[in-house]
Design an enzyme around this catalytic site. Sequence first.
Site, PDB file in Angstrom:
ATOM      1  N   GLY A 124       0.852  -1.181   0.000  1.00 45.06           N
ATOM      2  CA  GLY A 124       0.000   0.000   0.000  1.00 45.06           C
ATOM      3  C   GLY A 124       0.884   1.225   0.000  1.00 45.06           C
ATOM      4  O   GLY A 124       2.046   1.159   0.430  1.00 45.06           O
ATOM      5  N   GLN A 130       3.003   9.862   1.526  1.00 39.47           N
ATOM      6  CA  GLN A 130       4.289   9.165   1.483  1.00 39.47           C
ATOM      7  C   GLN A 130       5.111   9.544   0.258  1.00 39.47           C
ATOM      8  O   GLN A 130       6.318   9.304   0.221  1.00 39.47           O
ATOM      9  CB  GLN A 130       4.084   7.643   1.497  1.00 39.47           C
ATOM     10  CG  GLN A 130       3.514   7.124   2.803  1.00 39.47           C
ATOM     11  CD  GLN A 130       3.405   5.622   2.778  1.00 39.47           C
ATOM     12  OE1 GLN A 130       2.437   5.073   2.279  1.00 39.47           O
ATOM     13  NE2 GLN A 130       4.424   4.940   3.285  1.00 39.47           N
ATOM     14  N   CYS A 146       6.095  -0.518   6.975  1.00 37.19           N
ATOM     15  CA  CYS A 146       5.724   0.702   6.260  1.00 37.19           C
ATOM     16  C   CYS A 146       6.908   1.154   5.416  1.00 37.19           C
ATOM     17  O   CYS A 146       8.043   1.157   5.905  1.00 37.19           O
ATOM     18  CB  CYS A 146       5.360   1.787   7.279  1.00 37.19           C
ATOM     19  SG  CYS A 146       4.821   3.323   6.523  1.00 37.19           S
ATOM     20  N   LEU A 147       6.641   1.525   4.169  1.00 30.19           N
ATOM     21  CA  LEU A 147       7.731   1.983   3.300  1.00 30.19           C
ATOM     22  C   LEU A 147       8.390   3.253   3.844  1.00 30.19           C
ATOM     23  O   LEU A 147       9.528   3.548   3.492  1.00 30.19           O
ATOM     24  CB  LEU A 147       7.215   2.236   1.877  1.00 30.19           C
ATOM     25  CG  LEU A 147       6.755   0.998   1.085  1.00 30.19           C
ATOM     26  CD1 LEU A 147       6.280   1.409  -0.293  1.00 30.19           C
ATOM     27  CD2 LEU A 147       7.868  -0.031   0.982  1.00 30.19           C
ATOM     28  N   HIS A 151      -4.281   0.922   7.696  1.00 32.80           N
ATOM     29  CA  HIS A 151      -2.923   1.481   7.750  1.00 32.80           C
ATOM     30  C   HIS A 151      -2.795   2.655   6.770  1.00 32.80           C
ATOM     31  O   HIS A 151      -2.269   3.712   7.124  1.00 32.80           O
ATOM     32  CB  HIS A 151      -1.921   0.360   7.422  1.00 32.80           C
ATOM     33  CG  HIS A 151      -0.493   0.790   7.346  1.00 32.80           C
ATOM     34  ND1 HIS A 151       0.480   0.319   8.196  1.00 32.80           N
ATOM     35  CD2 HIS A 151       0.148   1.649   6.507  1.00 32.80           C
ATOM     36  CE1 HIS A 151       1.647   0.887   7.897  1.00 32.80           C
ATOM     37  NE2 HIS A 151       1.474   1.681   6.867  1.00 32.80           N
ATOM     38  N   GLU A 152      -3.302   2.458   5.547  1.00 34.43           N
ATOM     39  CA  GLU A 152      -3.171   3.511   4.527  1.00 34.43           C
ATOM     40  C   GLU A 152      -4.059   4.712   4.857  1.00 34.43           C
ATOM     41  O   GLU A 152      -3.659   5.861   4.636  1.00 34.43           O
ATOM     42  CB  GLU A 152      -3.495   2.951   3.144  1.00 34.43           C
ATOM     43  CG  GLU A 152      -2.573   1.832   2.682  1.00 34.43           C
ATOM     44  CD  GLU A 152      -1.093   2.155   2.821  1.00 34.43           C
ATOM     45  OE1 GLU A 152      -0.715   3.323   2.632  1.00 34.43           O
ATOM     46  OE2 GLU A 152      -0.311   1.243   3.144  1.00 34.43           O
ATOM     47  N   HIS A 185      -2.416   6.989   7.225  1.00 33.90           N
ATOM     48  CA  HIS A 185      -1.440   7.907   6.613  1.00 33.90           C
ATOM     49  C   HIS A 185      -2.113   9.220   6.186  1.00 33.90           C
ATOM     50  O   HIS A 185      -1.488  10.275   6.223  1.00 33.90           O
ATOM     51  CB  HIS A 185      -0.801   7.275   5.375  1.00 33.90           C
ATOM     52  CG  HIS A 185       0.382   6.401   5.670  1.00 33.90           C
ATOM     53  ND1 HIS A 185       1.504   6.852   6.321  1.00 33.90           N
ATOM     54  CD2 HIS A 185       0.629   5.096   5.380  1.00 33.90           C
ATOM     55  CE1 HIS A 185       2.386   5.852   6.417  1.00 33.90           C
ATOM     56  NE2 HIS A 185       1.877   4.779   5.861  1.00 33.90           N
TER      57      HIS A 185
HETATM   58 NI    NI Z   1       2.764   2.905   5.706  1.00 34.31          NI
END
Ligand code: NI
Length: 177
Positions: A49, A54, A97-98, A139-140, A143
């Site tokens: 995701g 991000q 998480c990226l 999670h997304e 963000h």
């Molecule tokens: Ni993340």
Amino acid sequence: MSILKVARMGNPVLRRRTPPLEPAEIATPATQRLIDDMFETMREYAGIGLAAPQVHEDLRLFVAGVDDPDGGLPPIVMINPEIEPLGTAIEDDWEGCLSIPDVRGRVPRPTDIRVRALDRHGAPLRMTAQGFAARVIQHETDHLDGVLFLDRMRSFESLTFLQEYERYWDEADGKGG
Ligand code: NI
């Protein structure tokens, strides 16, 4: 398409609450290109995701997609998502998480949710999600509110570097490989 630069924890762009997209903004070539680039970026970094903050975009949208035996998620774009838990079941499971590279931690999330959003054409999207797919969507969406998974952990006892996660926890969790 382009691979975009991913903001890492500490970048203030990850801590802002994004404003909703207007329908007219969704149809613009810039937004459509951003969506394509976000999918490409997510795949390049083997993410499941990726939310607009991000990639330094103050927009209320994310892309996601994952194959998982415990509830996969086909490639999906969600714009202005709103989440409502269904029932009271909450489960702890691992997240990464990226924007927080090479770290994993266990995060409690409602297991069943209902989502209302717009798709990439601005059409209403309504769905329910369970298990891993529900976790990714939550999670997304976090963000988009400036929330990182660390904020959701009950304690940091499970906070783990990726190498240690793979060594000590991956198989134990039944998700080897
Ligand atoms: Ni993340």
